[in-house]
Design an enzyme around this catalytic site. Structure first.
Site, PDB file in Angstrom:
ATOM      1  N   TYR A 180       0.352  -1.533  -0.536  1.00  0.00           N
ATOM      2  CA  TYR A 180       0.162  -0.155  -0.399  1.00  0.00           C
ATOM      3  C   TYR A 180       1.206   1.197  -0.191  1.00  0.00           C
ATOM      4  O   TYR A 180       1.799   1.007   0.378  1.00  0.00           O
ATOM      5  CB  TYR A 180      -0.424   0.005   1.595  1.00  0.00           C
ATOM      6  CG  TYR A 180      -1.396  -1.287   1.342  1.00  0.00           C
ATOM      7  CD1 TYR A 180      -1.910  -2.028   0.453  1.00  0.00           C
ATOM      8  CD2 TYR A 180      -1.664  -1.333   2.977  1.00  0.00           C
ATOM      9  CE1 TYR A 180      -2.500  -3.150   1.053  1.00  0.00           C
ATOM     10  CE2 TYR A 180      -1.646  -2.475   3.099  1.00  0.00           C
ATOM     11  CZ  TYR A 180      -2.369  -3.797   2.559  1.00  0.00           C
ATOM     12  OH  TYR A 180      -3.332  -4.658   2.897  1.00  0.00           O
TER      13      TYR A 180
ATOM     14  N   TRP B 194      -5.095   2.110   2.608  1.00  0.00           N
ATOM     15  CA  TRP B 194      -5.256   0.775   1.659  1.00  0.00           C
ATOM     16  C   TRP B 194      -7.117   0.517   1.573  1.00  0.00           C
ATOM     17  O   TRP B 194      -7.528   1.955   2.371  1.00  0.00           O
ATOM     18  CB  TRP B 194      -4.995  -0.474   3.145  1.00  0.00           C
ATOM     19  CG  TRP B 194      -5.309  -0.274   4.590  1.00  0.00           C
ATOM     20  CD1 TRP B 194      -6.580   0.453   4.827  1.00  0.00           C
ATOM     21  CD2 TRP B 194      -4.495  -0.655   5.481  1.00  0.00           C
ATOM     22  NE1 TRP B 194      -6.766   1.275   6.345  1.00  0.00           N
ATOM     23  CE2 TRP B 194      -5.375   0.616   6.490  1.00  0.00           C
ATOM     24  CE3 TRP B 194      -3.781  -1.132   5.863  1.00  0.00           C
ATOM     25  CZ2 TRP B 194      -4.869  -0.219   7.675  1.00  0.00           C
ATOM     26  CZ3 TRP B 194      -2.759  -1.118   6.977  1.00  0.00           C
ATOM     27  CH2 TRP B 194      -4.079  -0.888   8.028  1.00  0.00           C
TER      28      TRP B 194
ATOM     29  N   GLU C 110       1.194 -14.654   2.696  1.00  0.00           N
ATOM     30  CA  GLU C 110       2.816 -14.250   1.691  1.00  0.00           C
ATOM     31  C   GLU C 110       3.628 -14.934   1.912  1.00  0.00           C
ATOM     32  O   GLU C 110       4.403 -15.353   1.382  1.00  0.00           O
ATOM     33  CB  GLU C 110       2.332 -13.114   1.833  1.00  0.00           C
ATOM     34  CG  GLU C 110       0.847 -12.259   1.203  1.00  0.00           C
ATOM     35  CD  GLU C 110      -0.105 -12.176   1.799  1.00  0.00           C
ATOM     36  OE1 GLU C 110      -1.176 -11.417   1.329  1.00  0.00           O
ATOM     37  OE2 GLU C 110      -0.193 -12.143   2.754  1.00  0.00           O
TER      38      GLU C 110
ATOM     39  N   ASP D 102      -1.647   8.158 -10.392  1.00  0.00           N
ATOM     40  CA  ASP D 102      -1.797   6.540 -10.058  1.00  0.00           C
ATOM     41  C   ASP D 102      -1.440   5.444 -11.289  1.00  0.00           C
ATOM     42  O   ASP D 102      -1.433   6.014 -11.988  1.00  0.00           O
ATOM     43  CB  ASP D 102      -3.315   5.936  -9.332  1.00  0.00           C
ATOM     44  CG  ASP D 102      -3.099   5.086  -8.175  1.00  0.00           C
ATOM     45  OD1 ASP D 102      -1.650   3.821  -8.099  1.00  0.00           O
ATOM     46  OD2 ASP D 102      -3.857   5.093  -6.776  1.00  0.00           O
TER      47      ASP D 102
END
Length: 482
Positions: free
Chosen positions: A172, A186, A232, A283
């Site tokens: 994030y 987030w 993860e 972005d």
């Protein structure tokens, strides 16, 4: 095997001629972005900026900006090689004879050794800053002119479920506000946000850590759309064939981080605090995501190696470095998509779609409205639920060729019969959606139509030369003098 830390990976890149050092001083506000954007769009090398104004450490960018560098980070020859390992993991062949069981034993022993190991020390804690911790000593970037400030853009955020203790690692963006204050951006769909809501209900502070660097595999693992509850770090261990070593944080010992990290930012979020206005931010959609309110992250320590490298990335209009992270996920996760939706032969997330705007899907059509069934199934499958446009084509179409797909759309689609519009969740960054994170999605059935799918006229065959003539022309091509 993938590099165990970022510095080893940098050395490997340099030895292969895949990294360029920039030795003149550069500004982390906008200048690095302009340089990196040009290099990324030209398919150029990783860049190591040795002198970043206002910082005492070098900055690495475009680390994963090619198929070759991404494969090197993953320790594989191709994405398909890892996809096959994932396929074997989720659909194992059960041994039936004693000899088969003995042959399977090393594989089972390796799987048992892959969960992360907790160690007491790591190079990530060679230097510890607590009272003197200062986010602005890092060469964090201001990427685009209208950005709200400087950002950490390639940090793996480590959190834990407060009730089960299950770990999550997400990537994030983090905007810097004060030496010890940042905003944690987030989205509501992310597991980190889910953990935050749990701490909020419990009325407890949420410990977390932002990890920069570490095992070469870690940035990819942090971006993987794994199901909730899947660690993860365990997945990273599976991909690299060796367990990750984690060390407890100095001031937030509930959180463990990779022992080989370059920099670790430790801290907490207090759910009782008012959120802070974060953004705008240039972005990966190619547009600025609008400013909005996100949790305040308070820094309690910054730990680091003695001579760290600061990893960063920028996002913007594709192609950018993040395209290759997304392409790796597309290929490696194909077996998981096929497990959920067996009709899918292959799929592609095209460059122009920025990961969540478009998906091309290939099926072997066997019954009426099968294309629509596949659309609905994918819209219910993990992060594929956020895909705004799904195009379904027949099995002979190359979904990795956008022109071939759009040819089928132009040829095979009657808009009234073959377009489907549904409402549902969308990516938070979709500025065209009428509501934040919610709106409409489009399904395009570009398969051949068969009886049972509305009004269907006799369907013609596509043009194709006979194999004999193609072979004849191949043999005689030199004779033609063309």
């Amino acid at each position: 095997m993938p590099a165990a830390d970022l510095q080893t990976f940098v050395n490997e890149l340099e030895q292969r001629g895949w990294l360029k050092r920039v030795r003149v001083e550069v500004d982390p506000e906008l200048e690095i972005t302009e340089i990196a954007d040009r290099v990324m769009k030209a398919g150029g090398p990783a860049l190591l900026f040795e002198k970043v104004r206002g910082a005492d450490m070098p900055l690495l960018i475009n680390t994963f900006g090619s198929r070759e560098r991404m494969c090197l980070a993953l320790g594989c020859r191709s994405f398909e090689e890892l996809a096959e390992r994932v396929r074997t993991l989720i659909r194992p062949e059960l041994p039936t004879t004693l000899m088969q069981k003995l042959r399977k034993l090393p594989e089972l022993m390796q799987l048992g050794s892959l969960p992360p190991k907790i160690v007491k020390r790591g190079v990530c804690q060679e230097i510890v800053h607590t009272d003197d911790a200062d986010l602005f000593r890092l060469p964090a970037l201001k990427c685009w002119p209208q950005d709200g400030g400087r950002y950490i853009t390639l940090g793996a955020v480590f959190t834990k479920d407060p009730q089960t203790g299950e770990r999550n690692v997400g990537m994030y963006r983090v905007q810097l506000f004060e030496p010890k204050l940042a905003a944690m951006h987030w989205h509501m769909h992310h597991d980190g946000a889910r953990h935050f809501r749990q701490y909020q209900r419990l009325g407890q502070r949420m410990p977390l850590a932002i990890v920069l660097g570490g095992p070469a595999i870690m940035p990819y693992a942090a971006t993987c759309p794994l199901p909730p509850g899947i660690d993860e770090c365990l997945f990273a261990g599976f991909l690299q064939g060796q367990a990750l070593e984690l060390v407890p944080c100095v001031t937030q010992p509930q959180i463990e981080v990779p022992a080989t990290a370059e920099i670790v930012i430790e801290g907490y979020i207090d759910p009782a605090e008012e959120p802070i206005l974060e953004g705008p931010f240039g972005d990966h959609t190619g547009f600025y995501s609008l400013a909005d309110y996100y949790p305040r992250f308070h820094v309690t320590a910054i730990t680091q190696r003695r001579q760290p490298i600061y990893p960063a990335t920028i996002v913007g209009k594709p192609p950018m470095e993040d395209y290759w992270l997304g392409k790796a996920t597309e290929r490696i996760f194909l077996p998981l998509v096929q497990m959920i939706v067996p009709d899918v032969i292959d799929y592609d997330l095209p460059l122009f779609g920025c990961f969540h705007n478009c998906a091309f899907v290939k099926i072997r059509k066997e019954y009426p409205y099968q294309g629509r069934r596949v659309m609905y199934a994918l819209w219910g499958a993990g992060q594929m639920a956020l895909t705004k446009i799904i195009v379904v084509v027949d099995e002979h179409v190359d979904v990795h060729d956008a022109n071939a797909v759009w040819f089928q759309v132009g040829a095979n689609v009657d808009p009234r019969r073959d377009l489907v519009i549904v409402d549902g969740p969308l990516d938070i960054l979709d500025h065209a959606a009428p509501f934040c994170g919610a709106g409409s999605k489009l399904g395009i059935d570009a398969t051949r139509k068969i009886p049972g799918e509305g009004t269907v006229r006799p369907w013609p065959a596509e043009l194709e030369m006979s194999p004999e003539i193609r072979e004849l022309v191949n043999r005689r091509w030199v004779e033609y003098g063309l």
